[in-house]
Motif scaffolding. Structure first.
Motif, PDB file in Angstrom:
ATOM      1  N   ALA A  61       1.140   2.710  -5.774  1.00 46.47           N
ATOM      2  CA  ALA A  61       1.162   2.389  -7.202  1.00 46.47           C
ATOM      3  C   ALA A  61       1.505   0.931  -7.447  1.00 46.47           C
ATOM      4  O   ALA A  61       0.911   0.281  -8.314  1.00 46.47           O
ATOM      5  N   ARG A  62       2.443   0.387  -6.661  1.00 43.69           N
ATOM      6  CA  ARG A  62       2.864  -0.996  -6.905  1.00 43.69           C
ATOM      7  C   ARG A  62       1.910  -2.012  -6.282  1.00 43.69           C
ATOM      8  O   ARG A  62       1.493  -2.970  -6.935  1.00 43.69           O
ATOM      9  N   GLU A  63       1.559  -1.807  -5.022  1.00 43.07           N
ATOM     10  CA  GLU A  63       0.765  -2.804  -4.313  1.00 43.07           C
ATOM     11  C   GLU A  63      -0.691  -2.826  -4.761  1.00 43.07           C
ATOM     12  O   GLU A  63      -1.326  -3.883  -4.801  1.00 43.07           O
ATOM     13  N   LEU A  64      -1.240  -1.635  -5.084  1.00 43.80           N
ATOM     14  CA  LEU A  64      -2.662  -1.546  -5.428  1.00 43.80           C
ATOM     15  C   LEU A  64      -2.905  -1.046  -6.854  1.00 43.80           C
ATOM     16  O   LEU A  64      -4.057  -0.886  -7.266  1.00 43.80           O
ATOM     17  N   GLU A  65      -1.823  -0.787  -7.587  1.00 41.22           N
ATOM     18  CA  GLU A  65      -1.904  -0.307  -8.969  1.00 41.22           C
ATOM     19  C   GLU A  65      -2.743   0.972  -9.071  1.00 41.22           C
ATOM     20  O   GLU A  65      -3.499   1.163 -10.035  1.00 41.22           O
ATOM     21  N   LEU A  66      -2.607   1.835  -8.083  1.00 40.16           N
ATOM     22  CA  LEU A  66      -3.315   3.112  -8.124  1.00 40.16           C
ATOM     23  C   LEU A  66      -2.541   4.098  -8.999  1.00 40.16           C
ATOM     24  O   LEU A  66      -1.319   4.235  -8.854  1.00 40.16           O
ATOM     25  N   PRO A  67      -3.233   4.786  -9.901  1.00 41.00           N
ATOM     26  CA  PRO A  67      -2.559   5.747 -10.786  1.00 41.00           C
ATOM     27  C   PRO A  67      -2.310   7.074 -10.074  1.00 41.00           C
ATOM     28  O   PRO A  67      -3.076   8.021 -10.204  1.00 41.00           O
ATOM     29  N   VAL A  68      -1.238   7.140  -9.318  1.00 40.58           N
ATOM     30  CA  VAL A  68      -0.895   8.359  -8.590  1.00 40.58           C
ATOM     31  C   VAL A  68      -0.591   9.466  -9.591  1.00 40.58           C
ATOM     32  O   VAL A  68       0.152   9.250 -10.557  1.00 40.58           O
ATOM     33  N   GLU A 162      -8.846   4.234   3.887  1.00 38.47           N
ATOM     34  CA  GLU A 162      -8.377   3.482   5.050  1.00 38.47           C
ATOM     35  C   GLU A 162      -7.788   2.138   4.639  1.00 38.47           C
ATOM     36  O   GLU A 162      -6.750   1.710   5.148  1.00 38.47           O
ATOM     37  N   TRP A 163      -8.458   1.463   3.720  1.00 43.92           N
ATOM     38  CA  TRP A 163      -8.004   0.149   3.262  1.00 43.92           C
ATOM     39  C   TRP A 163      -6.645   0.270   2.581  1.00 43.92           C
ATOM     40  O   TRP A 163      -5.736  -0.536   2.825  1.00 43.92           O
ATOM     41  N   ALA A 164      -6.495   1.291   1.756  1.00 47.07           N
ATOM     42  CA  ALA A 164      -5.218   1.510   1.070  1.00 47.07           C
ATOM     43  C   ALA A 164      -4.116   1.868   2.062  1.00 47.07           C
ATOM     44  O   ALA A 164      -2.978   1.398   1.947  1.00 47.07           O
ATOM     45  N   ALA A 165      -4.448   2.711   3.051  1.00 50.43           N
ATOM     46  CA  ALA A 165      -3.446   3.115   4.037  1.00 50.43           C
ATOM     47  C   ALA A 165      -2.926   1.911   4.808  1.00 50.43           C
ATOM     48  O   ALA A 165      -1.710   1.779   5.038  1.00 50.43           O
ATOM     49  N   PHE A 166      -3.812   0.994   5.197  1.00 50.47           N
ATOM     50  CA  PHE A 166      -3.357  -0.161   5.956  1.00 50.47           C
ATOM     51  C   PHE A 166      -2.649  -1.183   5.078  1.00 50.47           C
ATOM     52  O   PHE A 166      -1.845  -1.979   5.580  1.00 50.47           O
ATOM     53  N   LEU A 223     -17.661   2.135  10.140  1.00 40.85           N
ATOM     54  CA  LEU A 223     -18.633   1.630   9.172  1.00 40.85           C
ATOM     55  C   LEU A 223     -18.061   1.683   7.761  1.00 40.85           C
ATOM     56  O   LEU A 223     -18.205   0.742   6.977  1.00 40.85           O
ATOM     57  N   ALA A 224     -17.420   2.801   7.430  1.00 44.90           N
ATOM     58  CA  ALA A 224     -16.864   2.970   6.090  1.00 44.90           C
ATOM     59  C   ALA A 224     -15.843   1.884   5.786  1.00 44.90           C
ATOM     60  O   ALA A 224     -15.853   1.281   4.702  1.00 44.90           O
ATOM     61  N   PHE A 225     -14.955   1.618   6.738  1.00 45.55           N
ATOM     62  CA  PHE A 225     -13.935   0.604   6.506  1.00 45.55           C
ATOM     63  C   PHE A 225     -14.559  -0.780   6.329  1.00 45.55           C
ATOM     64  O   PHE A 225     -14.220  -1.516   5.399  1.00 45.55           O
ATOM     65  N   LEU A 226     -15.480  -1.159   7.215  1.00 50.24           N
ATOM     66  CA  LEU A 226     -16.050  -2.501   7.157  1.00 50.24           C
ATOM     67  C   LEU A 226     -16.886  -2.717   5.901  1.00 50.24           C
ATOM     68  O   LEU A 226     -16.836  -3.791   5.290  1.00 50.24           O
ATOM     69  N   MET A 227     -17.642  -1.701   5.483  1.00 49.20           N
ATOM     70  CA  MET A 227     -18.447  -1.842   4.269  1.00 49.20           C
ATOM     71  C   MET A 227     -17.560  -1.915   3.034  1.00 49.20           C
ATOM     72  O   MET A 227     -17.804  -2.709   2.116  1.00 49.20           O
ATOM     73  N   THR A 228     -16.502  -1.113   3.003  1.00 47.52           N
ATOM     74  CA  THR A 228     -15.585  -1.143   1.866  1.00 47.52           C
ATOM     75  C   THR A 228     -14.798  -2.450   1.841  1.00 47.52           C
ATOM     76  O   THR A 228     -14.596  -3.048   0.774  1.00 47.52           O
ATOM     77  N   ASP A 229     -14.376  -2.897   3.001  1.00 43.70           N
ATOM     78  CA  ASP A 229     -13.669  -4.175   3.101  1.00 43.70           C
ATOM     79  C   ASP A 229     -14.550  -5.313   2.586  1.00 43.70           C
ATOM     80  O   ASP A 229     -14.073  -6.222   1.892  1.00 43.70           O
ATOM     81  N   TYR A 230     -15.830  -5.257   2.886  1.00 43.01           N
ATOM     82  CA  TYR A 230     -16.789  -6.253   2.407  1.00 43.01           C
ATOM     83  C   TYR A 230     -16.831  -6.246   0.875  1.00 43.01           C
ATOM     84  O   TYR A 230     -16.792  -7.304   0.236  1.00 43.01           O
ATOM     85  N   LEU A 231     -16.902  -5.059   0.276  1.00 44.19           N
ATOM     86  CA  LEU A 231     -16.944  -4.961  -1.182  1.00 44.19           C
ATOM     87  C   LEU A 231     -15.647  -5.454  -1.818  1.00 44.19           C
ATOM     88  O   LEU A 231     -15.667  -6.141  -2.849  1.00 44.19           O
ATOM     89  N   ILE A 232     -14.524  -5.123  -1.206  1.00 50.17           N
ATOM     90  CA  ILE A 232     -13.237  -5.533  -1.772  1.00 50.17           C
ATOM     91  C   ILE A 232     -13.076  -7.050  -1.704  1.00 50.17           C
ATOM     92  O   ILE A 232     -12.606  -7.688  -2.661  1.00 50.17           O
ATOM     93  N   TYR A 238      -9.652  -3.722  -7.452  1.00 46.80           N
ATOM     94  CA  TYR A 238      -9.670  -3.054  -8.753  1.00 46.80           C
ATOM     95  C   TYR A 238     -11.060  -2.575  -9.132  1.00 46.80           C
ATOM     96  O   TYR A 238     -11.199  -1.584  -9.853  1.00 46.80           O
ATOM     97  N   ARG A 239     -12.107  -3.227  -8.617  1.00 48.57           N
ATOM     98  CA  ARG A 239     -13.460  -2.793  -8.930  1.00 48.57           C
ATOM     99  C   ARG A 239     -13.727  -1.383  -8.371  1.00 48.57           C
ATOM    100  O   ARG A 239     -14.493  -0.624  -8.957  1.00 48.57           O
ATOM    101  N   LEU A 240     -13.096  -1.051  -7.263  1.00 52.60           N
ATOM    102  CA  LEU A 240     -13.241   0.300  -6.717  1.00 52.60           C
ATOM    103  C   LEU A 240     -12.611   1.331  -7.645  1.00 52.60           C
ATOM    104  O   LEU A 240     -13.135   2.426  -7.830  1.00 52.60           O
TER     105      LEU A 240
END
Length: 281
Positions: A61-68, A162-166, A223-232, A238-240
């Motif tokens: 919630a704090r680092e990524l502003e995710l609405p848990v 994965e991106w959020a977990a790391f 693949l999922a991590f690298l493609m998502t990392d590219y978008l981020i 926040y766009r995600l």
């Protein structure tokens, strides 16, 4: 998000007998999850399963502003057999899907306001356990944002988790996004390049197709991590979040991807084929 005070007086811990093995249910209140996140101390504040989930929620919630979500029920299963039954009985997954996940050696599933986790005795403050909780809790957030499960691209769901977990692990000094990125590139070296095996985002965009890809050659999560990392890195995390919010009003996965990232899925696949083709052999 404005910090506030949680109204939870405590946690209810219920032991259930399931096929001779103990499972545990933790109904948790996570309102205003950012409260106290800045003061979290590792490992002291992650010493129990309840504390680990609460601490991870606070960091997301704090680092990524995710609405848990304010209320999440955590199911802990003490064996793979009990876990698979729990996916069906508690998570309401079909027997086929539960078997698929078991075959893929899944150890956690995030459902709507539910975390279903295989507890293999890992200490709550262990890096692997905290990463698992953060990954699956991100899925819970995704479902809440989209007002439904399985609406978005599955590869993007897994890559974002994965991106959020790391990000959580990095905040705790247990790993970095740069290490995860380097590891993904390294593991792809032994896989067919996009020009050989093909990305096939149409298949990777579905839960079944993603699982089959992972079972086939182990490349799904990389693949999922690298493609998502590219978008981020191009558009920001926040766009995600906005991409997932769009599903609450529009179920069209193709429209929502285009609106969020300015590319059709076909255009993005071509771009990723070129990008991933750079992996050194």
């Amino acid at each position: 998000m404005t910090p506030g005070r949680s109204t939870a007086a405590g946690l209810l811990l219920v032991a259930l007998a399931a096929g001779g093995c103990a499972s545990f249910v933790l109904p948790m209140t996570l309102e205003d999850a950012t409260l106290g996140a800045a003061a979290l101390r590792y490992p002291d504040d992650f010493a129990s399963h309840e504390a680990a989930v609460r601490g991870v929620a606070a960091l997301l919630a704090r680092e990524l502003e995710l609405p848990v979500p304010a209320h999440v029920t955590v199911y802990l299963y003490s064996s793979r057999a009990v876990f698979e039954r729990g996916l069906m009985n508690d998570g309401r997954l079909s027997p086929r899907r539960a078997a698929e996940l078991s075959e893929a050696n899944a150890i956690g599933v995030g459902r709507r306001r539910q975390l279903l986790l295989l507890d293999d005795g890992e200490p709550p403050a262990a890096r692997a356990w905290l990463g698992l909780v953060a990954h699956e809790l991100t899925h819970v957030v995704q479902i809440e944002l989209a007002q439904g499960d399985g609406r978005a691209e599955q590869w993007l769901a897994e890559g974002m988790a994965e991106w959020a977990a790391f990000t959580v692990l990095e905040r705790l000094g247990l790993g970095t996004l740069a290490e995860r990125r380097a590891g993904a590139w390294g593991r792809l070296r032994d896989q067919p390049g996009p020009g050989e095996g093909g990305l096939d985002l149409e298949a990777l965009g579905t839960s079944g197709g993603f699982t089959r890809r992972q079972l086939r050659d182990g490349s799904g999560y990389e693949l999922a991590f690298l493609m998502t990392d590219y978008l981020i890195r191009r558009h920001g995390f926040y766009r995600l979040v906005e991409y997932y919010r769009a599903f609450a009003d529009n179920p069209d996965r193709y429209d929502n991807f285009h609106l969020a990232f300015g590319l059709t899925l076909e255009e993005f696949e071509r771009e990723m084929t070129r990008y991933l083709g750079r992996v050194p052999r």
